[in-house]
Write a protein that holds these residues in place. Structure first.
Motif, PDB file in Angstrom:
ATOM      1  N   LYS A  95       0.836  -1.201   0.000  1.00 22.25           N
ATOM      2  CA  LYS A  95       0.000   0.000   0.000  1.00 22.25           C
ATOM      3  C   LYS A  95       0.871   1.251   0.000  1.00 22.25           C
ATOM      4  O   LYS A  95       0.493   2.291  -0.534  1.00 22.25           O
ATOM      5  CB  LYS A  95      -0.912   0.018   1.231  1.00 22.25           C
ATOM      6  N   VAL A  96       2.047   1.131   0.627  1.00 20.84           N
ATOM      7  CA  VAL A  96       2.978   2.253   0.719  1.00 20.84           C
ATOM      8  C   VAL A  96       4.012   2.192  -0.402  1.00 20.84           C
ATOM      9  O   VAL A  96       4.276   3.180  -1.079  1.00 20.84           O
ATOM     10  CB  VAL A  96       3.691   2.249   2.090  1.00 20.84           C
ATOM     11  N   LEU A  97       4.596   1.006  -0.605  1.00 20.41           N
ATOM     12  CA  LEU A  97       5.743   0.894  -1.496  1.00 20.41           C
ATOM     13  C   LEU A  97       5.394   1.082  -2.969  1.00 20.41           C
ATOM     14  O   LEU A  97       6.264   1.423  -3.771  1.00 20.41           O
ATOM     15  CB  LEU A  97       6.411  -0.475  -1.298  1.00 20.41           C
ATOM     16  N   LYS A  98       4.138   0.845  -3.344  1.00 25.41           N
ATOM     17  CA  LYS A  98       3.769   0.952  -4.752  1.00 25.41           C
ATOM     18  C   LYS A  98       3.250   2.347  -5.137  1.00 25.41           C
ATOM     19  O   LYS A  98       2.898   2.576  -6.284  1.00 25.41           O
ATOM     20  CB  LYS A  98       2.713  -0.108  -5.092  1.00 25.41           C
ATOM     21  N   TYR A 152      13.388  -5.940   1.220  1.00 26.37           N
ATOM     22  CA  TYR A 152      14.637  -5.276   0.838  1.00 26.37           C
ATOM     23  C   TYR A 152      14.633  -4.904  -0.646  1.00 26.37           C
ATOM     24  O   TYR A 152      15.051  -3.801  -1.024  1.00 26.37           O
ATOM     25  CB  TYR A 152      15.832  -6.185   1.146  1.00 26.37           C
ATOM     26  N   THR A 153      14.161  -5.808  -1.495  1.00 28.51           N
ATOM     27  CA  THR A 153      14.129  -5.535  -2.929  1.00 28.51           C
ATOM     28  C   THR A 153      13.285  -4.306  -3.233  1.00 28.51           C
ATOM     29  O   THR A 153      13.659  -3.462  -4.063  1.00 28.51           O
ATOM     30  CB  THR A 153      13.565  -6.752  -3.692  1.00 28.51           C
ATOM     31  N   ARG A 154      12.150  -4.175  -2.559  1.00 27.62           N
ATOM     32  CA  ARG A 154      11.276  -3.018  -2.773  1.00 27.62           C
ATOM     33  C   ARG A 154      11.939  -1.740  -2.277  1.00 27.62           C
ATOM     34  O   ARG A 154      11.873  -0.688  -2.934  1.00 27.62           O
ATOM     35  CB  ARG A 154       9.941  -3.243  -2.063  1.00 27.62           C
ATOM     36  N   LEU A 155      12.556  -1.795  -1.103  1.00 23.98           N
ATOM     37  CA  LEU A 155      13.212  -0.608  -0.549  1.00 23.98           C
ATOM     38  C   LEU A 155      14.389  -0.173  -1.414  1.00 23.98           C
ATOM     39  O   LEU A 155      14.632   1.023  -1.589  1.00 23.98           O
ATOM     40  CB  LEU A 155      13.687  -0.893   0.877  1.00 23.98           C
ATOM     41  N   GLU A 156      15.111  -1.134  -1.956  1.00 28.75           N
ATOM     42  CA  GLU A 156      16.264  -0.826  -2.801  1.00 28.75           C
ATOM     43  C   GLU A 156      15.836  -0.007  -4.010  1.00 28.75           C
ATOM     44  O   GLU A 156      16.514   0.959  -4.395  1.00 28.75           O
ATOM     45  CB  GLU A 156      16.926  -2.129  -3.238  1.00 28.75           C
ATOM     46  N   HIS A 161      15.699   5.205  -6.719  1.00 26.58           N
ATOM     47  CA  HIS A 161      14.898   6.203  -7.429  1.00 26.58           C
ATOM     48  C   HIS A 161      15.207   7.607  -6.927  1.00 26.58           C
ATOM     49  O   HIS A 161      15.452   8.525  -7.727  1.00 26.58           O
ATOM     50  CB  HIS A 161      13.412   5.889  -7.238  1.00 26.58           C
ATOM     51  N   PHE A 162      15.248   7.793  -5.613  1.00 30.21           N
ATOM     52  CA  PHE A 162      15.482   9.132  -5.073  1.00 30.21           C
ATOM     53  C   PHE A 162      16.952   9.539  -5.153  1.00 30.21           C
ATOM     54  O   PHE A 162      17.269  10.728  -5.215  1.00 30.21           O
ATOM     55  CB  PHE A 162      14.957   9.229  -3.636  1.00 30.21           C
ATOM     56  N   GLN A 163      17.856   8.567  -5.213  1.00 31.14           N
ATOM     57  CA  GLN A 163      19.248   8.896  -5.480  1.00 31.14           C
ATOM     58  C   GLN A 163      19.406   9.390  -6.918  1.00 31.14           C
ATOM     59  O   GLN A 163      20.136  10.361  -7.182  1.00 31.14           O
ATOM     60  CB  GLN A 163      20.138   7.678  -5.228  1.00 31.14           C
ATOM     61  N   ALA A 164      18.708   8.727  -7.834  1.00 28.86           N
ATOM     62  CA  ALA A 164      18.782   9.121  -9.247  1.00 28.86           C
ATOM     63  C   ALA A 164      18.208  10.527  -9.453  1.00 28.86           C
ATOM     64  O   ALA A 164      18.667  11.271 -10.339  1.00 28.86           O
ATOM     65  CB  ALA A 164      18.039   8.114 -10.118  1.00 28.86           C
ATOM     66  N   THR A 175      23.550   0.603   2.426  1.00 27.65           N
ATOM     67  CA  THR A 175      23.886   1.478   3.546  1.00 27.65           C
ATOM     68  C   THR A 175      22.727   2.436   3.834  1.00 27.65           C
ATOM     69  O   THR A 175      22.363   2.660   4.997  1.00 27.65           O
ATOM     70  CB  THR A 175      25.159   2.287   3.238  1.00 27.65           C
ATOM     71  N   ALA A 176      22.151   3.000   2.780  1.00 27.80           N
ATOM     72  CA  ALA A 176      21.018   3.914   2.949  1.00 27.80           C
ATOM     73  C   ALA A 176      19.840   3.203   3.607  1.00 27.80           C
ATOM     74  O   ALA A 176      19.172   3.752   4.488  1.00 27.80           O
ATOM     75  CB  ALA A 176      20.607   4.492   1.597  1.00 27.80           C
TER      76      ALA A 176
END
Length: 220
Positions: A95-98, A152-156, A161-164, A175-176
């Motif tokens: 609900k949050v990650l997508k 972890y895969t979703r968070l990565e 995305h926000f680093q890009a 690390t992030a």
């Protein structure tokens, strides 16, 4: 939601999937009592005689179904985590990650509030997992395989995305994620496990926690 409702929600409609032919009424009472006892006192401090008393069965009835107290613990946590809790956590997190967030800060606010709602609904099971996973290899492996890798895969993907976008400082994504998870996890652990009786101001604590994360990770 009270503890009994919490337990019933985790078991209802999935008993046959988790336990094959389902639970007898006595088995269900034993499992419910064990969940309550393990949550309140911890696994090592809970005796089968106390569990039997709370379940209103003879202690011998427990051992007819479960040979040892450890087997009783695994009968609760392993199927619940594998078949109920893991997909429930993933589905709930989705609900949050997508969603698409304008900023990493917006994402952090959403994820913390989402996890708070989940913990408040399922505090007894969450306590057992936190208390027992470090001491039981079987539970740790189940958690990593069923929950840890998927989350972890979703968070990565979100961090990348926000680093890009240039919003977060360049650092390894693992690390992030670790820095973010340790800060949020520390708040939630103190809030619900370590000091639940403290007079918490959730909005203020959330603001300070996210401010701490963003000051360390925000690109300058």
């Amino acid at each position: 939601m009270g503890k009994q409702e919490d337990i019933n929600e985790l078991f209802k409609s999935s008993e046959s999937d988790v336990y094959g032919e389902g639970l007898t009424p006595k088995q269900k009472r034993i499992l419910e009592a064990a969940i309550q006892m393990f949550s309140e006192k911890g696994y090592s401090s809970s005796s089968t005689s106390e569990i039997a008393k709370r379940a209103e069965v003879a202690e011998g009835t427990i051992f007819r179904h479960y040979k040892t107290k450890k087997e009783l613990l695994l009968a609760i946590v392993t199927p619940v985590m594998s078949n109920l809790l893991a997909p429930f956590i993933i589905r709930d997190l989705d609900k949050v990650l997508k969603k698409n967030y304008k900023s990493y800060e917006d994402f952090l606010i959403a994820i913390v509030k989402n996890r708070q709602e989940f913990i408040e609904k399922h505090i007894s099971i969450v306590k057992i997992l936190i208390q027992e996973i470090p001491f039981h290899d079987e539970l740790r492996s189940q958690f990593i395989d069923r929950i840890g890798k998927e989350v972890y895969t979703r968070l990565e993907a979100i961090v990348s995305h926000f680093q890009a976008k240039g919003e977060l400082v360049e650092m390894p994504t693992q690390t992030a994620i670790r820095l973010t998870a340790s800060s949020i996890g520390g708040f939630l652990f103190a809030r619900y496990i370590l000091l639940p009786e403290h007079d918490w101001n959730d909005e203020e604590e959330l603001k300070h926690t996210i401010h701490f994360i963003m000051n360390g990770m925000k690109a300058r």
